[in-house]
Design a protein around this motif. Structure first.
Motif, mmCIF file in Angstrom:
data_model
loop_
_atom_site.group_PDB
_atom_site.id
_atom_site.type_symbol
_atom_site.label_atom_id
_atom_site.label_comp_id
_atom_site.label_asym_id
_atom_site.label_seq_id
_atom_site.Cartn_x
_atom_site.Cartn_y
_atom_site.Cartn_z
ATOM 1 N N LEU B 116 -2.313 -43.677 -8.927
ATOM 2 C CA LEU B 116 -1.725 -44.991 -9.199
ATOM 3 C C LEU B 116 -0.212 -44.887 -9.351
ATOM 4 C CD1 LEU B 116 -2.167 -47.988 -9.797
ATOM 5 C CD2 LEU B 116 -2.417 -47.402 -12.200
ATOM 6 N N PHE B 117 0.239 -43.878 -10.125
ATOM 7 C CA PHE B 117 1.679 -43.769 -10.356
ATOM 8 C C PHE B 117 2.413 -43.347 -9.093
ATOM 9 C CE2 PHE B 117 0.400 -43.735 -14.850
ATOM 10 C CZ PHE B 117 1.198 -44.812 -15.254
ATOM 11 N N LEU B 118 1.790 -42.438 -8.321
ATOM 12 C CA LEU B 118 2.415 -42.041 -7.061
ATOM 13 C C LEU B 118 2.580 -43.245 -6.144
ATOM 14 C CD1 LEU B 118 0.770 -38.614 -6.143
ATOM 15 C CD2 LEU B 118 3.135 -39.076 -6.831
ATOM 16 N N LEU B 119 1.514 -44.042 -6.034
ATOM 17 C CA LEU B 119 1.568 -45.194 -5.139
ATOM 18 C C LEU B 119 2.552 -46.240 -5.653
ATOM 19 C CD1 LEU B 119 -2.172 -45.646 -4.120
ATOM 20 C CD2 LEU B 119 -0.289 -44.946 -2.655
ATOM 21 N N LEU B 120 2.531 -46.470 -6.980
ATOM 22 C CA LEU B 120 3.488 -47.431 -7.529
ATOM 23 C C LEU B 120 4.909 -46.945 -7.286
ATOM 24 C CD1 LEU B 120 1.985 -48.689 -10.909
ATOM 25 C CD2 LEU B 120 2.342 -49.963 -8.788
ATOM 26 N N GLY B 121 5.120 -45.632 -7.470
ATOM 27 C CA GLY B 121 6.436 -45.040 -7.210
ATOM 28 C C GLY B 121 6.835 -45.274 -5.762
ATOM 29 N N GLY B 122 5.871 -45.017 -4.864
ATOM 30 C CA GLY B 122 6.123 -45.245 -3.440
ATOM 31 C C GLY B 122 6.463 -46.704 -3.186
ATOM 32 N N GLY B 123 5.740 -47.591 -3.840
ATOM 33 C CA GLY B 123 5.967 -49.026 -3.664
ATOM 34 C C GLY B 123 7.365 -49.423 -4.121
ATOM 35 N N ILE B 124 7.758 -48.895 -5.271
ATOM 36 C CA ILE B 124 9.082 -49.232 -5.799
ATOM 37 C C ILE B 124 10.172 -48.689 -4.871
ATOM 38 C CG2 ILE B 124 10.689 -48.721 -7.692
ATOM 39 C CD1 ILE B 124 8.179 -48.848 -9.545
ATOM 40 N N TRP B 125 9.939 -47.459 -4.393
ATOM 41 C CA TRP B 125 10.897 -46.858 -3.446
ATOM 42 C C TRP B 125 11.004 -47.736 -2.195
ATOM 43 C CZ3 TRP B 125 9.725 -45.024 1.504
ATOM 44 C CH2 TRP B 125 10.766 -44.345 2.139
ATOM 45 N N PHE B 126 9.860 -48.251 -1.772
ATOM 46 C CA PHE B 126 9.825 -49.092 -0.584
ATOM 47 C C PHE B 126 10.612 -50.385 -0.802
ATOM 48 C CE2 PHE B 126 7.729 -52.426 1.929
ATOM 49 C CZ PHE B 126 7.846 -51.883 3.193
ATOM 50 N N TYR B 127 10.357 -51.031 -1.955
ATOM 51 C CA TYR B 127 11.090 -52.264 -2.258
ATOM 52 C C TYR B 127 12.588 -52.015 -2.252
ATOM 53 C CZ TYR B 127 6.861 -54.651 -3.882
ATOM 54 O OH TYR B 127 5.647 -55.248 -3.969
ATOM 55 N N ARG B 128 12.970 -50.886 -2.911
ATOM 56 C CA ARG B 128 14.398 -50.586 -3.022
ATOM 57 C C ARG B 128 15.009 -50.417 -1.646
ATOM 58 N NH1 ARG B 128 15.868 -47.192 -8.233
ATOM 59 N NH2 ARG B 128 15.412 -48.888 -9.692
ATOM 60 N N SER B 129 14.307 -49.648 -0.811
ATOM 61 C CA SER B 129 14.884 -49.364 0.498
ATOM 62 C C SER B 129 14.959 -50.638 1.332
ATOM 63 C CB SER B 129 14.078 -48.296 1.213
ATOM 64 O OG SER B 129 12.830 -48.834 1.596
ATOM 65 N N ARG B 130 14.093 -51.600 1.018
ATOM 66 C CA ARG B 130 14.066 -52.839 1.790
ATOM 67 C C ARG B 130 14.885 -53.957 1.181
ATOM 68 N NH1 ARG B 130 10.111 -52.256 5.623
ATOM 69 N NH2 ARG B 130 10.522 -50.120 6.262
ATOM 70 N N SER B 131 15.419 -53.733 -0.030
ATOM 71 C CA SER B 131 16.194 -54.835 -0.592
ATOM 72 C C SER B 131 17.681 -54.529 -0.518
ATOM 73 C CB SER B 131 15.773 -55.120 -2.033
ATOM 74 O OG SER B 131 15.819 -53.934 -2.774
ATOM 75 N N LYS B 132 18.024 -53.346 0.006
ATOM 76 C CA LYS B 132 19.436 -52.997 0.166
ATOM 77 C C LYS B 132 20.159 -54.045 0.998
ATOM 78 C CE LYS B 132 19.071 -48.051 0.113
ATOM 79 N NZ LYS B 132 18.525 -47.174 1.126
ATOM 80 N N GLY B 133 19.439 -54.514 2.007
ATOM 81 C CA GLY B 133 20.044 -55.440 2.956
ATOM 82 C C GLY B 133 20.519 -56.746 2.341
ATOM 83 N N VAL B 134 20.187 -56.953 1.070
ATOM 84 C CA VAL B 134 20.614 -58.186 0.428
ATOM 85 C C VAL B 134 22.152 -58.230 0.364
ATOM 86 C CG1 VAL B 134 20.313 -59.660 -1.620
ATOM 87 C CG2 VAL B 134 18.480 -58.180 -0.859
ATOM 88 N N SER B 135 22.812 -57.094 0.641
ATOM 89 C CA SER B 135 24.269 -57.080 0.696
ATOM 90 C C SER B 135 24.751 -58.051 1.782
ATOM 91 C CB SER B 135 24.767 -55.668 1.023
ATOM 92 O OG SER B 135 24.310 -55.329 2.322
ATOM 93 N N ALA B 136 26.030 -58.247 1.841
ATOM 94 C CA ALA B 136 26.562 -59.293 2.707
ATOM 95 C C ALA B 136 26.588 -58.915 4.184
ATOM 96 C CB ALA B 136 27.977 -59.652 2.241
ATOM 97 N N LEU B 137 26.063 -57.749 4.523
ATOM 98 C CA LEU B 137 26.121 -57.326 5.916
ATOM 99 C C LEU B 137 25.149 -58.111 6.781
ATOM 100 C CD1 LEU B 137 26.252 -53.462 5.492
ATOM 101 C CD2 LEU B 137 28.138 -55.004 6.009
ATOM 102 N N SER B 138 25.566 -58.450 7.966
ATOM 103 C CA SER B 138 24.646 -59.059 8.921
ATOM 104 C C SER B 138 23.841 -57.934 9.566
ATOM 105 C CB SER B 138 25.424 -59.811 9.990
ATOM 106 O OG SER B 138 26.093 -58.878 10.817
ATOM 107 N N ASP B 139 22.828 -58.299 10.320
ATOM 108 C CA ASP B 139 21.993 -57.289 10.960
ATOM 109 C C ASP B 139 22.824 -56.365 11.859
ATOM 110 O OD1 ASP B 139 18.816 -59.039 11.446
ATOM 111 O OD2 ASP B 139 19.875 -58.284 9.673
ATOM 112 N N LYS B 140 23.752 -57.002 12.564
ATOM 113 C CA LYS B 140 24.570 -56.237 13.507
ATOM 114 C C LYS B 140 25.421 -55.225 12.749
ATOM 115 C CE LYS B 140 27.621 -57.071 17.459
ATOM 116 N NZ LYS B 140 28.989 -57.046 16.920
ATOM 117 N N GLU B 141 26.025 -55.702 11.660
ATOM 118 C CA GLU B 141 26.862 -54.803 10.854
ATOM 119 C C GLU B 141 26.027 -53.668 10.268
ATOM 120 O OE1 GLU B 141 30.192 -57.973 9.229
ATOM 121 O OE2 GLU B 141 28.187 -57.960 8.372
#
Lengths: 178, 157, 651
Positions: B116-141
């Motif tokens: 459970l903790f490994l998977l939750l850890g993986g999930g959190i890592w996944f969210y983090r890696s996928r929410s970086k884009g919230v920065s002001a960069l466009s897809d192209k940038e």
């Protein structure tokens, strides 16, 4: 690092496969239960002798010579299968076999032994079955090898076969007797 | 389905089969509270000759003996833990449907929670890696940036 | 003669499966249309060959042709016709033949209905199906040939195990196999995607209906098995955490996760490699589920007369199928591109949490099932893992899942609004607390029922509220809402229904675990007993003769203030051919629970009767039914059903 995660499933599967391969080996009997008594003194008991009704205690197992304790019953069909082998064992290995009729009425046990012969030096009976339970008996016949000091060296559950006799019981007995 | 088949073949093979369903009235204790404790305890004990049945459910002869022993000992004031250890001394840990916590059952008991903790850890890592884009960069940038980073990381070779 | 044709067709199917695999896979790799067409044709032909073979075996059972070994060992001329028929799969050889027949059916289905798929993807799916078929047909021909003869043929057969002579159990195995084998489609799609190196929204859409079909059957199959155990085994239990049950439950858990993650692939093109892995794991667990039971690894070898050769063959097949696909996964999946942004508070975030919890739940069942084998391999220790273990591990993991189930459907895709969500949840929570209060008022002695039923209420209320929100209630008028409700996709109703179904089943589980009342006692004719407000009176004992059994039964009259005045007749049967007894419980279903009476030992001074009131048990079966109906409703949605070919045409 990322690739490592993608290999995790196959690694886990190989571990599982190894366990399953081991589990399929023909030596393994999934139904067999290891005895908790190995290397420990036999449980204390005092049971009536089948023929004399005298009470016999567990001290008969501690006279310095190895012994066999065999749980049997007249209602037990596999017991009949191993019965002839017990005669050979008693004679050729010069070993005393103590028979315990488990959950068996003494008359029936006596009649059965009269009919099929009696390989036992001493025959006791355990009508309520509690001594058997103390020994961890779960399905008879069960055979225990006791060393001279009264400690359990081996338990075999199920009927003895010539194969088990020559590969397991006799080598152990010979070792104990030296 | 197949389980039941196993149970049947096994019980028929080892014992003369009589139709009953585990605990029977003649074994039961008069004190309902104590009887309930006996039932609960019996459900935690495996009928060692059956395929995966508790002694409470089993018709096997040995299961009956063990049910009687459980009740005798409860009457004598023994605790559940004492009765379990009495039976483990005779039949080994195999008789317990709830394995004791020990070195060799460590991974059994903590395993699910480790997963459970490994998977939750993986999930959190996944969210983090996928929410970086919230920065002001466009897809192209974003693409350009990753290209630059990739080139950068390969340079020291 | 017919037996020979059946046998020949079986061997022919083996060759056709090889052709199907070879031509499809090579054709896809070479982009050779002719080869791919040959592969497709081979899939049809394989299905026809196996149908013929299965029909031949069925005929042998129906006419009691005891010159076939399987018929002689598993049938009897006096057996009712329906059970002669069910006997075809009531044994190892016949059931495995049914297994490959279903596999071939799915292979033919994708040849027929998969025309909208990209040609190479379709060919690869058919090819992978062919490979699986090849493996298992080789297994049948080499070790489990149902057409083995005995000479001289015995005069009569040994009969089917009486426990299996039951309508619930007659349809349980085919349902289970349709589920297990149905997951081969998701698996084949996953392998094909890995070979193609591409997973996109369209792939997610194609996988979903196939997975849903398999899931519906597996849900039905497991429920039927459980229901059968409940009414047939005679002590009212419905789930025992037995290895054989667990191995069917694991693919259900991962299959459920797969259904949810495939939606994320479809809507957001995210979680792609995870979804591929789930598809592989689900079918792998199905394979393990089908075969571990036959290999004698977990249950006693002695009991099921397993040929050691079979065990090794099975293991080899598992190693190739599962090991090969996981290796392909490790090799190809890392190159797949990740999806877009992913916020924790969003529909996809909720679905990911669902997946994490379901994966953990699967891991728990997996550990519990296989730990004894692994620990025995390591140090020889024998341990037992039973219901108490799962109550302490599996149940706590399921609780947060139920909590999440109440929140997830309320979340919008992409990015949720915390404040809006909190506003909606407040209402759900309020209503849930009200239900919990009601439960507490009914039973103040224990707290578990309150929490369990509270959680179920949480899920139901949230599901209904979500539906209300969708149709615009309470903002729009009822008439307007009705118009909108008619316009909602069926898949939306399917989801709501399935979620409510699970919650209803949970209520049944909680009720039967905590509120069941039971009496076990010796009764003489004329004796009475009060249980759970019902008055039971044993009137008399009767004996009678059935078609292939003898029976005795107790006649018990039941009276209660609000429901009663009827007779229950629990029964015991002796099947003389196999010298086996069965018990037939008498069950009367009411809204709040089952009145359940079984007849036990017949003693000199009376009979043992087990009388119980099993609270809320009907809710469990109702919940299972709702799950299946929810699945069917989703499947009937044109978007789910037809989207696949339509989307295929676009690419």
């Amino acid at each position: 690092m990322r690739r490592f995660f993608f290999f995790a499933p196959i690694v886990l599967f190989i571990v599982l496969l190894a366990a399953m391969l081991w589990g399929l080996n023909s030596e393994r009997d999934p139904g067999a239960l290891p005895s908790t008594l190995i290397g420990k003194p036999t449980p204390e008991f005092s049971l009536p002798d089948l023929h004399t009704e005298e009470t016999v205690g567990s001290s008969i197992l501690t006279d310095g010579k190895p012994k066999i304790v065999n749980f049997f019953a007249s209602w037990c069909i596999p017991c009949l299968a191993e019965h002839p082998l017990l005669f050979g064992l008693a004679k050729e290995q010069e070993i005393q076999i103590v028979g315990i009729a488990w959950k068996n009425k003494p008359d029936e046990a006596k009649a059965w032994l009269e009919k099929h012969g009696n390989p036992y030096r001493t025959t006791l009976y355990d009508l309520p079955g509690r001594t058997g339970i103390d020994w961890g008996v779960y399905g008879i016949p069960e055979t225990f090898i006791i060393d001279g000091k009264g400690k359990v060296a081996l338990r075999h559950a199920g009927p003895i076969t010539p194969d088990i006799l020559s590969k397991k019981l006799i080598p152990l007995l010979e070792g104990l007797q030296q | 389905m197949i389980r039941a088949l196993f149970i049947f073949i096994l019980t028929v093979g080892l014992f003369q089969f009589s139709l009953a369903f585990g605990v029977s009235p003649d074994e039961m204790l008069d004190d309902p509270a104590l009887e309930q404790r006996a039932r609960n305890l019996s459900q935690e004990l495996r009928c060692v000759v059956c395929q995966n049945q508790s002694i409470d459910d089993s018709d096997a002869d040995l299961a009956k003996d063990l049910r009687v022993i459980v009740r005798e000992q409860l009457l004598a004031g023994q605790s559940e833990a004492q009765i379990k250890s009495y039976l483990v001394d005779r039949y080994g840990e195999f008789i317990l449907f709830r394995p004791k916590f020990s070195v060799h059952t460590l991974m059994l008991w903590i395993g699910p929670f480790v997963v459970l903790f490994l998977l939750l850890g993986g999930g959190i890592w996944f969210y983090r890696s996928r929410s970086k884009g919230v920065s002001a960069l466009s897809d192209k940038e974003e693409q350009e940036l990753s290209d630059i980073l990739r080139v950068g990381s390969e340079e020291p070779k | 003669m017919i037996n020979e044709i059946g046998h020949f067709a079986l061997v022919l199917a083996l060759g056709l499966a090889a052709a199907q695999a070879l031509f499809s896979l090579l054709g896809a790799a070479q982009r050779n249309l002719t080869w791919m067409t040959i592969g497709r044709r081979a899939a049809y032909l394989q299905f026809f060959a196996l149908t013929l073979s299965f029909a031949a075996l069925t005929k042998a059972f129906l006419v009691s042709d005891f010159s076939l070994l399987v018929v002689a060992e598993n049938s009897h001329s006096a057996k009712p016709l329906i059970f002669k028929f069910a006997g075809v799969w009531g044994n190892h050889e016949g059931s495995i033949l049914l297994w490959v027949l279903i596999l071939a059916l799915f292979g033919a289905a994708v040849s027929r209905f998969g025309r909208g798929l990209p040609t190479t993807l379709q060919a690869r799916v058919i090819g992978v199906q062919g490979l699986i078929g090849l493996g298992f047909l080789a297994f049948i021909v080499a070790t489990s040939d149902p057409f083995v003869r005995i000479f001289p043929a015995p005069l009569d057969g040994r009969d089917l195990n009486p426990l299996l002579q039951d309508i619930g159990l007659a349809i349980h195995p085919p349902m289970l196999y349709l589920g297990y084998v149905g997951f081969s489609m998701a698996f084949a799609f996953a392998i094909a995607a890995l070979l193609e190196g591409r997973v996109d929204a369209a792939w997610g859409r194609w996988v979903r209906p196939w997975t849903l079909v398999a899931w519906i059957f597996l849900t039905g199959g497991i429920s039927l098995g459980s229901w059968w155990a409940y009414y047939e085994l005679g002590w009212g239990g419905w789930w025992f955490w037995d290895p054989v049950e667990n191995v069917s439950f694991m693919p259900w858990l991962t299959g459920t996760a797969l259904l949810h993650s495939a939606i994320v692939v479809e809507k957001r093109e995210a979680l792609r490699s995870w979804t591929i892995l789930l598809a592989i794991l689900t079918f792998s667990l199905s394979l393990i589920g089908t075969f571990i039971v036959r290999s004698g690894l977990l249950t006693s070898v002695h009991a099921f007369a397993v040929d050691p050769e079979r065990g090794v063959f099975i293991l080899l097949l598992l190693a190739i199928a599962i090991g090969g696909s996981l290796l392909l996964f490790a090799w190809r999946a890392p190159d797949m591109k990740g999806g877009g942004l992913f916020a924790p508070i969003s529909r996809e975030g909720g679905l990911l949490l669902n997946n994490l919890l379901l994966a953990t739940a699967t891991a728990t069942v997996f550990i519990g099932t296989l730990y004894p084998l692994i620990i025995e391999a390591i140090n020889g220790a024998k341990i037992s893992i039973g219901p108490p273990f799962y109550n302490q591990t599996f149940v706590p993991i399921m609780l947060p899942l139920l909590v999440a189930m109440g929140i997830g459907p309320l979340l919008p895709w992409k990015r949720g609004d915390m404040a809006k969500l909190a506003g909606r949840l407040k209402l759900v929570l309020l209503l849930t607390l009200f239900v919990m209060g009601l439960v507490y008022w009914q039973d103040r002695e224990q707290l578990w029922p309150m929490f369990g039923i509270g959680l179920a209420a949480w899920v139901i209320i949230s599901a209904l509220l979500e539906l209300a929100n969708r149709v615009g209630l309470p903002k729009v008028s009822v008439g307007n809402a009705w118009q909108r409700a008619k316009g909602l996709p069926r898949a939306a109703y399917g989801m709501t229904l399935a979620h409510i179904g699970l919650a209803v089943a949970v209520i049944g589980m909680v009720g039967s675990s905590f509120w069941t009342e039971e009496f076990i006692g010796l009764m003489k004719p004329g004796d009475s007993q009060e249980v759970a407000g019902y008055h039971f009176k044993l009137e008399k004992m009767e004996a009678f003769q059935g078609p292939n059994y003898q029976a005795r039964r107790a006649v018990v009259t039941v009276n209660a203030s609000d429901d009663g005045g009827y007779v229950m007749k629990p029964e015991q049967r002796l099947y003389p051919v196999r010298k086996q007894n069965t018990t037939e419980a008498a069950i009367r279903t009411t809204f709040l629970g089952d009145v359940y009476v079984t007849l036990g030992e017949v003693q000199k001074d009376g009979v043992v009767l087990r009388i119980s009131f099993r609270s809320l048990i009907p809710w469990l079966w109702m919940g299972a039914l709702l799950l299946v109906l929810g699945g069917l409703l989703s499947l009937s949605d044109r978007r789910v059903r037809v989207a696949a070919p339509a989307a295929g045409k676009r690419t």
